[in-house]
Design an enzyme around this catalytic site. Structure first.
Site, PDB file in Angstrom:
ATOM      1  N   GLY A   1       5.074  -0.135  -5.326  1.00 44.83           N
ATOM      2  CA  GLY A   1       3.806  -0.573  -4.757  1.00 44.83           C
ATOM      3  C   GLY A   1       2.861   0.584  -4.534  1.00 44.83           C
ATOM      4  N   ASN A   2       1.798   0.337  -3.792  1.00 42.86           N
ATOM      5  CA  ASN A   2       0.834   1.391  -3.477  1.00 42.86           C
ATOM      6  C   ASN A   2       0.256   1.151  -2.095  1.00 42.86           C
ATOM      7  OD1 ASN A   2      -1.830  -0.140  -3.719  1.00 42.86           O
ATOM      8  ND2 ASN A   2      -0.859  -0.592  -5.697  1.00 42.86           N
ATOM      9  N   ARG A   3      -0.583   2.068  -1.649  1.00 41.52           N
ATOM     10  CA  ARG A   3      -1.034   2.076  -0.251  1.00 41.52           C
ATOM     11  C   ARG A   3      -2.318   1.283  -0.001  1.00 41.52           C
ATOM     12  NH1 ARG A   3       2.047   5.596   2.499  1.00 41.52           N
ATOM     13  NH2 ARG A   3       3.013   7.341   1.360  1.00 41.52           N
ATOM     14  N   SER A   4      -2.769   0.491  -0.959  1.00 44.62           N
ATOM     15  CA  SER A   4      -4.012  -0.250  -0.735  1.00 44.62           C
ATOM     16  C   SER A   4      -3.821  -1.305   0.361  1.00 44.62           C
ATOM     17  CB  SER A   4      -4.453  -0.940  -2.024  1.00 44.62           C
ATOM     18  OG  SER A   4      -5.583  -1.733  -1.765  1.00 44.62           O
TER      19      SER A   4
ATOM     20  N   ALA B   1      -5.863  -2.576  -6.210  1.00 39.68           N
ATOM     21  CA  ALA B   1      -5.155  -1.435  -6.782  1.00 39.68           C
ATOM     22  C   ALA B   1      -4.023  -2.000  -7.638  1.00 39.68           C
ATOM     23  CB  ALA B   1      -4.615  -0.533  -5.684  1.00 39.68           C
TER      24      ALA B   1
END
Ligand code: CTP
Ligand code: CA
Length: 236
Positions: free
Chosen positions: A33-36, A105
């Site tokens: 995943g990512n931090r958005s 994102a």
């Protein structure tokens, strides 16, 4: 001209906004995943509602407390998780959309295979590497396909400066690559961008030329994006 939020300049228009960050399954319990946080996309949806639009929000792993007020305000919220799900939801909604804004994102890569059972550790044995494959570029596809005639396609670019160029240089090059009508370029990393309340962006056109700059709350940036959409669009 800034802040036309008091007027219903998007009345009768259907806008699609993707927000949040995709999750690419590794196995049934793990993901890449990512931090958005999705806050900029949520602000875009809220601003569009306030300006009279019909809004479809394609929400990738957004917190429920961000979605509830939008639902109450009349947004059509489609919840997705992976890039494949986001792509299909965005493209489905885009067939009737005057504007599509890709604020999500989106993971560039996904695991080549996602086993149906949890990956187990084996004592003393090194883990198997996770092979990645490239995801489709949803924004570039939308820019090429134009799923509805005259549709305005807007992307976001979260950049960090590096040895190859500044944030804006990377953003301008990306705008020329993507084929979108507008690209909202912002600096990320450290205290900027992800997870923060304020944003500082440069909006460029498909040739990489600056159309507008905006700084302030994510809502103010959102209104600047809709202003830029209005000013480049002949149909709005
Ligand atoms: N995007 C997309 N599909 C992808 C990757 C990105 O639709 N597979 C969209 C994002 O939603 C955003 C824009 O493309 O609107 C730019 O994303 P970004 O990650 O900044 O650009 P990339 O082309 O992926 O380049 P890189 O990550 O290498 O900087
Ligand atoms: Ca990327």
């Amino acid at each position: 001209e800034r802040r036309r939020a008091s007027t219903a300049d998007l009345a009768g228009r259907h806008v699609v906004v993707s927000a949040g960050g995709t999750r690419e399954p590794i196995d049934p319990v793990r993901f890449i995943g990512n931090r958005s946080s999705g806050r900029q996309g949520v602000a875009l949806a809220a601003a569009a509602l306030a300006r009279g639009a019909r809004v479809t929000l394609v929400a990738a792993n957004l917190a429920d407390d961000l979605l509830a007020p939008l639902r109450r305000a009349g947004a059509d919220v489609v919840e997705v998780s992976s890039t494949a799900e986001l792509r299909s939801a965005v493209r489905g909604a885009a067939t009737t959309a005057d504007v599509v804004v890709m604020a999500a994102a989106v993971a560039d890569f996904r695991p080549a295979t996602a086993p149906g059972a949890k990956i187990k550790k084996v004592a003393g044995r090194a883990p198997a590497p996770i092979e990645l494959v490239e995801n489709p570029d949803v924004l570039a596809e939308l820019a090429t396909d134009r799923l509805r005639a005259g549709q305005v396609v807007v992307g976001f670019a979260a950049e960090t400066g590096d040895d190859d160029g500044t944030v804006l240089e990377h953003g301008r090059a990306k705008a020329r690559r993507k084929g979108a009508d507008l690209l909202v370029v912002n600096a990320v990393g450290h205290a900027l961008g992800f997870g923060t309340a304020d944003n500082d962006v440069t909006i460029v056109d498909g040739a990489g030329e600056t159309v507008a700059v905006a700084a302030g709350s994510k809502r103010e940036v959102a209104d600047a994006v809709w202003d830029a959409v209005s000013s480049i669009s002949s149909t709005i």
